[in-house]
Design an enzyme around this catalytic site. Structure first.
Site, PDB file in Angstrom:
ATOM      1  CG  HIS A  27      -2.016   0.898   1.308  1.00 47.93           C
ATOM      2  ND1 HIS A  27      -1.866   2.260   1.222  1.00 47.93           N
ATOM      3  CD2 HIS A  27      -3.346   0.695   1.452  1.00 47.93           C
ATOM      4  CE1 HIS A  27      -3.041   2.845   1.323  1.00 47.93           C
ATOM      5  NE2 HIS A  27      -3.957   1.925   1.460  1.00 47.93           N
TER       6      HIS A  27
ATOM      7  CD  GLU B  32      -3.265   1.050  -2.039  1.00 49.33           C
ATOM      8  OE1 GLU B  32      -3.818   2.162  -1.912  1.00 49.33           O
ATOM      9  OE2 GLU B  32      -3.772  -0.007  -1.630  1.00 49.33           O
TER      10      GLU B  32
HETATM   11  O1  TA6 Z   1      -6.175   1.403  -0.534  1.00 49.81           O
HETATM   12  C1  TA6 Z   1      -7.116   2.444  -0.369  1.00 49.81           C
HETATM   13  C2  TA6 Z   1      -7.826   2.257   0.974  1.00 49.81           C
HETATM   14  O2  TA6 Z   1      -8.459   0.997   1.030  1.00 49.81           O
HETATM   15  C3  TA6 Z   1      -8.798   3.413   1.159  1.00 49.81           C
HETATM   16  O3  TA6 Z   1     -10.143   2.977   1.033  1.00 49.81           O
HETATM   17  C4  TA6 Z   1      -8.476   3.924   2.572  1.00 49.81           C
HETATM   18  O4  TA6 Z   1      -9.222   3.217   3.539  1.00 49.81           O
HETATM   19  C5  TA6 Z   1      -6.974   3.607   2.630  1.00 49.81           C
HETATM   20  O5  TA6 Z   1      -6.876   2.319   2.048  1.00 49.81           O
HETATM   21  C6  TA6 Z   1      -6.341   3.725   3.995  1.00 49.81           C
HETATM   22  O6  TA6 Z   1      -6.770   2.683   4.806  1.00 49.81           O
HETATM   23  P1  TA6 Z   1      -6.214   2.649   6.350  1.00 49.81           P
HETATM   24  O7  TA6 Z   1      -6.830   1.427   6.952  1.00 49.81           O
HETATM   25  O8  TA6 Z   1      -4.715   2.569   6.271  1.00 49.81           O
HETATM   26  O9  TA6 Z   1      -6.660   3.944   6.949  1.00 49.81           O
END
Ligand code: TA6
Length: 301
Positions: free
Chosen positions: A165, A270
């Protein structure tokens, strides 16, 4: 849990790889070579920073408000979303993006070749629903390479979704574009569209963007005229690409994306296996996701 003394004795590499511990007890690998600098937390095997030596700004973004505390998720860097991406498919009470990013990984190996530092980690799942392990190896130099290998130790097929991510540092979200996903189908998590959409041109950003591009093995590029650079993202073993910018309102709600509109200086691209590309591993099967980042300076415009 490996102690600071143990990891320094076993894995330090002269002045190029040392381990430190912050006031909260978080052990961090500090990498400094002629080619690049980087920091990696043992909690989550989470890369916090990477800056090739020829760049005057980091390639990876980390929130000024990131919690550098063992067991806490960290805003920015490269969270390892594993063994599920997003909400748990059956149990909404479980943490989003899996338990790997808040677990203490074990350092397994380190090395240096041509001034590129290798550092490897391993996580054995203690969750009986996930009889599996993950190995994550970083190669840190003028490029950054991550290799995530999952092994199903169980006697049943295992469903895994995952994402590296990565929060990339950019000049401004409104001035960049993401190239390489033309004609790729995606799920739009903002509009909850009932069917996939298809990307027409380069991805540009003017509002909250949260998309899972599916069946997308191809490379992509963050084109950043503001910082006069392209960040090239090449991968194997990943069929999904997740693209996220929280934009103003969500950033305000989340509250840890940095002061002064810190969210404008980041974009998440990601390399993943999620949604239609969720993995099903047979007993004793392994799967490897590999991603490589390279920053290319652009000639003056
Ligand atoms: O990858 C995008 C995502 O799934 C968004 O929907 C947002 O929730 C982001 O990840 C961050 O997630 P987190 O759990 O790290 O706050």
């Amino acid at each position: 849990m490996q102690s600071l003394q143990h990891v320094n004795q076993q894995f330090a590499l002269t002045d190029k790889l040392q381990f430190s511990q912050n006031a909260h007890g978080l052990i961090i690998a500090e990498i400094t070579s002629a080619q690049a600098s980087a920091r990696i937390s043992l909690s989550g095997a989470h890369l916090l920073s990477w800056q090739p030596a020829d760049l005057d700004t980091p390639a990876i973004w980390l929130s000024e408000q990131a919690n550098l505390i063992p067991g806490k998720s960290i805003r920015g860097g490269i969270p390892v979303c594993w063994p599920w991406f997003g909400p748990h498919p059956q149990d909404g009470t479980l943490p989003a993006h899996g338990f790997a990013r808040t677990s203490q990984w074990q350092v397994t190996h380190s090395g240096i070749a041509n001034d590129v530092i290798t550092l490897g980690f391993e996580l054995q799942s203690s969750d009986s629903n996930y009889p599996c392990s993950a190995r994550l190896e970083y190669k840190i130099g003028p490029q950054l390479e991550l290799t995530l290998t999952t092994h199903n130790h169980g006697s049943q097929a295992l469903t895994i979704s995952e994402a590296m991510h990565t929060y990339f540092h950019i000049s401004d979200i409104a001035d960049i574009q993401l190239q390489g996903l033309n004609n790729v189908a995606y799920w739009d998590k903002v509009s909850n569209h009932p069917a996939t959409m298809t990307q027409q041109q380069a991805v540009q950003f003017s509002a909250e963007t949260d998309r899972v591009y599916i069946n997308s093995p191809q490379a992509c590029t963050i084109h950043d005229p503001g910082l006069k650079r392209d960040i090239q993202i090449n991968k194997t073993g990943s069929l999904s690409t997740v693209v996220w910018s929280p934009w103003y309102e969500k950033a305000e709600r989340m509250g840890d994306l940095g002061a002064n509109n810190g969210w404008r200086q980041m974009v998440c691209v990601e390399s993943a296996n999620a949604f239609d590309n969720t993995l099903i591993l047979a007993p004793d099967q392994t799967h490897t996701l590999n991603v490589n980042y390279q920053v290319k300076k652009l000639d003056d415009f």
